[in-house]
Design an enzyme around this catalytic site. Structure first.
Site, mmCIF file in Angstrom:
data_model
loop_
_atom_site.group_PDB
_atom_site.id
_atom_site.type_symbol
_atom_site.label_atom_id
_atom_site.label_comp_id
_atom_site.label_asym_id
_atom_site.label_seq_id
_atom_site.Cartn_x
_atom_site.Cartn_y
_atom_site.Cartn_z
ATOM 1 N N HIS A 9 0.822 -1.211 0.000
ATOM 2 C CA HIS A 9 0.000 0.000 0.000
ATOM 3 C C HIS A 9 0.859 1.267 0.000
ATOM 4 O O HIS A 9 2.034 1.255 0.368
ATOM 5 C CB HIS A 9 -0.917 0.017 1.221
ATOM 6 C CG HIS A 9 -0.175 0.020 2.532
ATOM 7 N ND1 HIS A 9 0.381 1.168 3.074
ATOM 8 C CD2 HIS A 9 0.125 -0.979 3.394
ATOM 9 C CE1 HIS A 9 0.976 0.879 4.215
ATOM 10 N NE2 HIS A 9 0.849 -0.420 4.428
ATOM 11 N N GLU A 82 -2.218 -7.222 7.110
ATOM 12 C CA GLU A 82 -0.960 -7.209 7.848
ATOM 13 C C GLU A 82 -1.077 -8.103 9.087
ATOM 14 O O GLU A 82 -2.185 -8.456 9.521
ATOM 15 C CB GLU A 82 -0.624 -5.763 8.244
ATOM 16 C CG GLU A 82 0.680 -5.570 8.993
ATOM 17 C CD GLU A 82 1.899 -6.027 8.207
ATOM 18 O OE1 GLU A 82 2.150 -7.253 8.217
ATOM 19 O OE2 GLU A 82 2.589 -5.196 7.609
#
Length: 216
Positions: A9, A82
């Site tokens: 990201h 994550e």
């Protein structure tokens, strides 16, 4: 053989502050939005069979910058999140060390079975995180009809795939880059990953970002 474009990201304010994000749903900052637009322009002419993303906003907004100009949908995959760091999330390293010195030491020595104290979310061990993310990536890679797919995800997921591809142990410190808005090309033959090109951020050159600013 399938090609995976593993994409981290774009930048967030917590990235800038070196604050641990984990499962906290932090948005892209202005630089991260610019990075994502540059990423979308870089990939506009590259054939993709699917675009998958972590369901956290920093990944989703990056993925949408790739998908929208192409008229494609983003498919959300919670398995691409994550690692959850429990009570560590929201803090910077010195704060974690001061509050949880033994747990911080276990993190720094990369203890694969260490579980940190719970916070807003229940922490995953490194072993659990690796199993969860590799299962997800391999499942998506094995989807019938896929030849090239983009997976927009997080630094820890990229770290895990790199180690799986190269045989690098989880106990070893990272000696490779995991960069915001980077393109990391990996092949999957049904059994093994292989690195094709890692940490490509050529699309983030200043000239490219300046051009993006003029288009907004």
């Amino acid at each position: 053989m399938i090609e995976l474009l593993l994409i981290r990201h774009g930048e967030t304010e917590w990235n800038v502050e070196k604050r641990l994000q984990g499962h906290r749903d932090i948005k892209l900052n202005r630089e991260g939005l610019r990075q994502s637009l540059a990423l979308g322009r870089r990939l506009i002419d590259e054939p993709l069979d699917a675009i998958y993303s972590s369901d956290l906003l920093r990944a989703l907004h990056t993925a949408q910058a790739i998908a929208t100009p192409r008229g494609m949908n983003v498919q959300l995959e919670k398995g691409l999140r994550e690692r959850c760091f429990g009570a560590f999330e929201g803090m910077i390293h010195p704060e974690i060390d001061a509050r949880y010195p033994e747990d911080y030491a276990a993190w720094q020595r990369r203890d694969i079975d260490a579980r940190y104290p719970s916070g807003e979310f229940h922490a995953e061990t490194l072993r659990e995180f690796a199993a969860r993310t590799l299962e997800c990536v391999e499942r998506l890679a094995n989807h019938a009809g896929h030849r090239r797919i983009a997976l927009v995800t997080h630094g820890g997921v990229l770290d895990t795939v790199y180690r799986r591809a190269t045989g690098m142990g989880f106990e070893l410190p990272r000696n490779f880059d995991v960069l915001n808005a980077s393109i990391n090309r990996v092949t999957w033959d049904g059994s093994n990953f292989a690195i094709v090109k890692w940490a490509d951020v050529s699309h983030l050159a200043h000239a490219s970002l300046d051009e993006i600013d003029h288009l907004q």
